[in-house]
Enzyme design. Structure first.
Site, mmCIF file in Angstrom:
data_model
loop_
_atom_site.group_PDB
_atom_site.id
_atom_site.type_symbol
_atom_site.label_atom_id
_atom_site.label_comp_id
_atom_site.label_asym_id
_atom_site.label_seq_id
_atom_site.Cartn_x
_atom_site.Cartn_y
_atom_site.Cartn_z
ATOM 1 N N LYS A 98 4.592 47.401 13.260
ATOM 2 C CA LYS A 98 5.829 46.962 12.458
ATOM 3 C C LYS A 98 6.148 45.598 12.668
ATOM 4 C CE LYS A 98 7.925 51.529 12.743
ATOM 5 N NZ LYS A 98 9.133 52.268 13.359
ATOM 6 N N GLY A 99 5.941 44.952 13.707
ATOM 7 C CA GLY A 99 6.448 43.696 13.979
ATOM 8 C C GLY A 99 6.145 42.584 13.289
ATOM 9 N N ASP A 131 2.506 39.822 14.739
ATOM 10 C CA ASP A 131 3.615 39.166 15.162
ATOM 11 C C ASP A 131 3.456 38.149 16.449
ATOM 12 O OD1 ASP A 131 3.226 41.394 16.511
ATOM 13 O OD2 ASP A 131 5.465 42.148 16.509
ATOM 14 N N ASP A 134 -0.029 38.945 22.586
ATOM 15 C CA ASP A 134 0.396 38.874 24.170
ATOM 16 C C ASP A 134 -0.762 39.303 25.095
ATOM 17 O OD1 ASP A 134 2.054 39.411 26.279
ATOM 18 O OD2 ASP A 134 2.694 41.283 25.916
ATOM 19 N N LYS A 163 1.758 34.034 23.458
ATOM 20 C CA LYS A 163 2.177 33.768 24.812
ATOM 21 C C LYS A 163 1.121 33.086 25.720
ATOM 22 C CE LYS A 163 5.311 37.786 24.852
ATOM 23 N NZ LYS A 163 5.821 39.022 25.030
ATOM 24 N N PHE A 180 9.830 38.305 27.107
ATOM 25 C CA PHE A 180 10.231 39.428 25.906
ATOM 26 C C PHE A 180 10.782 38.979 24.862
ATOM 27 C CE2 PHE A 180 11.319 43.244 23.860
ATOM 28 C CZ PHE A 180 10.164 43.892 23.699
ATOM 29 N N ASP A 197 11.036 43.950 18.018
ATOM 30 C CA ASP A 197 11.998 45.168 18.491
ATOM 31 C C ASP A 197 12.117 45.037 19.675
ATOM 32 O OD1 ASP A 197 9.591 46.387 18.442
ATOM 33 O OD2 ASP A 197 10.922 48.269 18.699
ATOM 34 N N ARG A 203 15.256 44.021 15.517
ATOM 35 C CA ARG A 203 14.337 43.692 14.450
ATOM 36 C C ARG A 203 14.655 42.988 13.413
ATOM 37 N NH1 ARG A 203 9.346 45.932 14.914
ATOM 38 N NH2 ARG A 203 9.445 48.447 15.345
#
Ligand code: 5GP
Ligand code: MG
Length: 178
Positions: A41-42, A97, A100, A128, A150, A157, A163
């Site tokens: 969803k990010g 999004d 990582d 990152k 984070f 989220d 979010r």
């Protein structure tokens, strides 16, 4: 619980960066024949802003994948029941999004490659700065490189929360405040 840090990246910076990314993508790729796939969803806030800056694309689809539990990568990527468009021989722009550990994107890319698309381009809002073990893919378009913290907001989220914050924050919770 309340967020106690000021934004890491403010909405104006995001807006500016999204326009820059859209310009770069338009220069490099024939956007009219592009199949866009957004990882839910990010990436949804980023994707809808970016897509509004592009000319009409061929198609827009969504894949849902999850690997985080709270603030940590579980090391396992869960893919949900996804309807994937036929991308055989097509150019695909994957919008995510955060890059990582790279596990999520790697899994989605491997899955799409089974369909033999012509090319897959990866566009991420955040990447990152870290070593990624066993990851063979890299991003083609990056909004911001960030330290290994984070973050939440602008689609991202913490256990479903934060979010819809318009800026991006490093997550630091003050548990003494409700
Ligand atoms: P990766 O598989 O590359 O480790 O992580 C990708 C996914 O994990 C991202 O799509 C995002 O959903 C989640 N994730 C990774 N880092 C963060 C972070 O700092 N904040 C949030 N909210 N989600 C993250
Ligand atoms: Mg995600």
């Amino acid at each position: 619980m309340q967020l106690i840090l000021p934004p890491l990246i403010r909405r104006e910076q995001i807006r500016h960066k999204v326009s820059e990314l859209a310009e770069k993508i338009c220069k490099d790729i024939d956007v009219e024949n592009l199949c866009v796939i957004v990882i839910l969803k990010g990436a949804v806030f980023f994707a809808t802003d970016l897509l509004r800056e592009l000319p009409p694309v061929a198609s827009i689809d969504f894949i849902r994948a999850e690997s985080y539990q709270g603030c940590n990568s579980s090391g396992k990527v869960k893919m949900f029941d996804n309807h994937i468009p036929d991308v055989k021989g097509k150019k695909v722009l994957l919008i995510e999004d955060i890059f990582d550990t790279g596990l999520t994107t790697q899994k989605v890319v491997d899955y799409l490659r089974e369909q033999s698309p012509k090319d897959i381009y990866l566009c991420v809002l955040l990447e990152k700065k870290k070593y990624r073990k066993g990851i063979t893919i890299s991003s083609d378009y990056v909004g911001f490189y960030i330290e290994d913290n984070f973050v939440v907001g602008y689609g991202m989220d913490y256990d479903g929360k934060f979010r819809n914050l318009p800026d991006i924050h490093i997550l630091a919770l003050d548990k003494s405040i409700d």
